[in-house]
Design an enzyme around this catalytic site. Structure first.
Site: not given
Ligand code: PEP
Ligand code: MG
Length: 756
Positions: A370, A683
């Site tokens: 993150h 995503c």
């Molecule tokens: C994912 O896991 O691909 C996602 C978009 O969520 P995050 O990266 O915030 O866990």
């Protein structure tokens, strides 16, 4: 605490040694004589037949600078190359080396002029300062014997002091001091892993600043004790002041209470005072006790105790900064900062003044961490994969970070700076050319329309909607707001933020993902639980349904912000379909609540589920029945598919998702979504990699949401490929047992004229 006091090492012996060392360094004699006296007192103290000091020259050779026991005629004559002989090995590896029979060691290098023939046992420790070996301290004995742990500990303590003294200029003649300085400050090039793209030039700033330079020995023990006491009093007062803050939430209060306990601990204070009494400066005393503490920390297994030991370590650092007169807290950044951290969470990054951060160097992070996601959103290049190497920089040093190649240049020379300026200029040129294409339709050569949306983490990102020509916001990670600041934002603050996002979107769709807290996204005020595997722990929708108090204000804020407009809500970390029912029930209660108060509601509310656990991927049909749209969270899905931690240095890059198995898995998900008649968006950060994006088009994905910087390059590539041909090529690989496809795929696309 009493246990710690009991096990504290006795300082008597080492105190005598330090006193003699201080006298040797302070003596009004020639520099060589001072060094020789120092060597003699060390040899005497540790009862070794030989004690020698080798110093690293700017050429990286190690020169015998002083010896007690070897032939003195060899001083300034005997030299070893970097990595040559046992001395060279110690300098290169930065680790102690002990052997009871040196001549039998495979790396032994014989130097007849030293007269070392009768010597057998060897103990060498590096003189380390700012992450660099400045030389080696060697103890040798005639008899073949084993050195005890205590002797090794004493040698290491002396080695650390010698390095400090060498760097402080207290010991050598000006020429040697200059040479040591040249070694310490020469340009360095390190190679890590580029995690977020871009090139940055700036000045080093440390998330946890290293110890400021200071003197090692004190001449006035009473004055030094008073300085230490004053520093401690300031430290205690600062913690009391923090605790007096009534708005503190329980979790932070608990941490601070532990800090207070340590800050007032008599055992800690007495150990540092004893070190000062043996003529060390207050700073060196704090460091000595800190070193002892760290050595003990390395042996403690109990996680709770280890955590507490870390608290004490942190407290020592604060005390050091108070003593040096520097601000106790990190956070002050120079204008063009390259922030260096061993580890950094997304919240910590966001707490800095973003306008000042030009680049990031983080010990451990991967593209889907993150902190990397936030860095990408901020357009800040990030390079990861360093351990101690980052200690080579000092605050204020000029640094270049190349997020593409993973290169880091510390104190670069003018040529390197010029070529990076050039590279940066070329990059902005390229960005401008992408912006010029933002209105062009996103359609493949064979007519398949692809929708490109943008990920948003902070309102600042919304500016890129225009410049990228994204069709909307495919993923707004609401939790990033929840991580900044000391408290959870209340419903009103959230409502204002969500309204701002919708206004800025100017009618383009926005998908709000409900707070995906937990995992690596935890805020100070959250009651943290110790979970061995937080990524698979209490996070996302699991926390939502267990803690309605935390999430109902978010639902209320979303409903209010989208009054009279369309609202898209996405639930993260869905594992079983029934979790959607539970989350939906919470939303329904809020809708009911608003209705009863005759508040205006959104014109339509569309719900989505993230497919980011294999369990959800397996049951798409059941999930699709309950929602209006689906979104593949490729970061988590790949993490669970490959059973490889997305944050771990050891697993980063080990499994390339551009691989037949994972692609066929996504193909199955896309097919099931198509059958269920529900739109599917991809995503994960993998969509920021244009090659992976093209492969995903090949398996039937037609909607993507990615970081702003990836949209331009992806649009250009999409317009240059033939989706049918890509699909055929990728699907053929499902069967023919070629798991790693990246290189071959890129070559195939290039041959077909793709804009790569
Ligand atoms: C994912 O896991 O691909 C996602 C978009 O969520 P995050 O990266 O915030 O866990
Ligand atoms: Mg996720």
């Amino acid at each position: 605490m009493s246990a710690r006091r009991k096990s504290a090492p006795k300082r008597g012996g080492i105190a005598d040694l330090l006193k003699s060392m201080q006298e040797a360094v302070a003596a009004a004699v020639s520099a060589q004589e001072r060094l020789d006296r120092l060597t003699t007192v060390i040899a005497k103290h540790v009862e070794s037949d030989v004690c020698s000091i080798y110093i690293r020259l700017p050429s990286d050779e190690l020169e015998l600078y002083s010896t007690e026991g070897l032939n003195r005629a060899a001083v300034h004559k005997t030299r070893l190359n970097w990595g040559e002989g046992l001395v060279g090995v110690v300098a290169e590896t930065q680790r102690p080396l002990i052997t009871s029979d040196a001549p039998l060691h495979p790396k032994f290098a014989y130097r007849p002029e030293t007269g070392e023939d009768p010597l057998h046992s060897f103990l060498g420790v590096p003189l380390i300062r700012s992450g660099k070996s400045l030389g080696v301290l060697v103890l040798q004995n005639r008899e073949s014997r084993r050195y005890t742990d205590e002797e090794l500990g004493a040698a290491q303590a002396v080695g650390t002091l010698l390095a400090e003294i060498a760097a402080s200029g207290e010991l050598f003649d000006p020429r040697t001091t200059e040479e040591v300085g040249a070694v310490l400050h020469r340009p360095e090039r390190l190679l890590g892993a580029g995690v977020t793209p871009g090139v940055a030039l700036g000045r080093a700033a440390f998330h946890e600043p290293p110890t400021p330079k200071h003197k090692v020995f004190a001449s006035d023990v009473a004055a030094e004790t008073a300085r230490l006491d004053a520093g401690l009093a300031k430290l205690q007062a600062s913690i009391d002041a923090l605790l007096a803050d009534a708005s503190l939430v329980d979790a932070s209060r608990e941490v601070l209470e532990t800090y207070r306990l340590f800050a007032y601990d008599r055992g800690w204070k007495e150990r540092m005072r004893a070190a000062v009494a043996s003529r060390l400066t207050a700073e060196t005393a704090v460091e000595q006790v800190q070193t002892e503490n760290r050595a003990r920390m390395a042996q403690v297994k109990d996680p709770y105790l280890r955590e507490r030991m870390h608290d004490l370590d942190d407290l020592s650092n604060r005390l050091l900064r108070l003593l040096s007169g520097e601000p106790a807290a990190a956070g002050e950044l120079p204008d063009e900062a390259i922030l260096i951290a061993r580890s950094l969470g997304p919240a910590e990054l966001l707490e800095y003044d973003r306008a000042r951060i030009k680049g990031l160097i983080v010990g451990e992070a991967s593209a889907t961490s993150h902190v990397a996601i936030v860095a990408r959103a901020l357009g800040v290049p990030l390079v990861a994969g360093f351990d101690n190497a980052i200690m080579l920089a000092e605050p204020g040093d000029e640094i270049i970070v190349d997020g593409e190649t993973g290169e880091v240049h510390i104190r670069p020379n003018q040529d390197v700076i010029a070529s990076y300026r050039e590279k940066r200029a070329l990059q902005s040129e390229r960005q401008a050319s992408y912006a010029a294409e933002r209105e062009l339709p996103v359609v493949t050569r064979d007519g398949v329309t692809i929708e490109l949306l943008m990920n948003v983490g902070i309102p600042l990102d919304m500016a890129h909607l225009e410049s990228t020509g994204a069709a909307g916001v495919g993923l707004f990670r609401t939790e990033l707001q929840f991580l900044i600041g000391a408290q959870l934002p209340n419903a009103r603050v959230q409502e204002r933020l969500y309204r701002e996002i919708l206004d800025k979107a100017g009618g383009r769709p926005v998908v709000f993902r409900t707070a995906d807290l937990g995992g690596d996204k935890s805020a100070a005020y959250m009651q943290r639980r110790d979970e061995a595997n937080p990524a698979m722990g209490w996070r996302g929708v699991r926390m939502t349904v267990d803690r309605p108090g935390l999430f109902r204000p978010q639902m209320r804020a979303l409903l209010a912000a989208a009054a009279g407009r369309e609202l898209n809500i996405l639930f993260p970390m869905i594992t079983l379909a029934e979790e959607i029912d539970a989350a939906r029930a919470l939303l329904d209660r809020e809708i009911e609540f608003s209705r009863r108060r005759a508040r205006q509601l959104p014109t339509a509310i569309r719900l989505g589920a993230m497919i980011e656990t294999p369990a959800a991927a397996w049951r798409i049909a059941e999930i699709a029945e309950r929602v209006d749209f689906l979104s593949v969270g490729g970061n988590d899905l790949a993490q669970f598919y490959f059973a490889a931690d997305r944050d771990s240095e050891m697993t980063r890059g080990r499994y390339d998702p551009l691989e037949a198995g994972f692609l066929s898995f996504i193909a199955a998900i896309a097919e099931k979504a198509r059958k269920a008649g529900k739109p599917l968006t991809f995503c994960g950060e993998q969509a920021s990699d244009v090659l992976m994006g093209a492969a995903l088009i090949g398996v039937g994905v037609t909607r993507f949401t990615s970081s702003a910087s990836a949209i331009g390059p992806f649009r250009r590539l999409i317009r240059s490929i033939d989706a049918g041909a890509v699909s055929k090529w990728v699907k053929e690989r499902f069967e023919d047992g070629t798991p790693r496809l990246r290189r071959e795929f890129a070559e195939m696309l290039k041959r077909a004229g793709a804009a790569l």
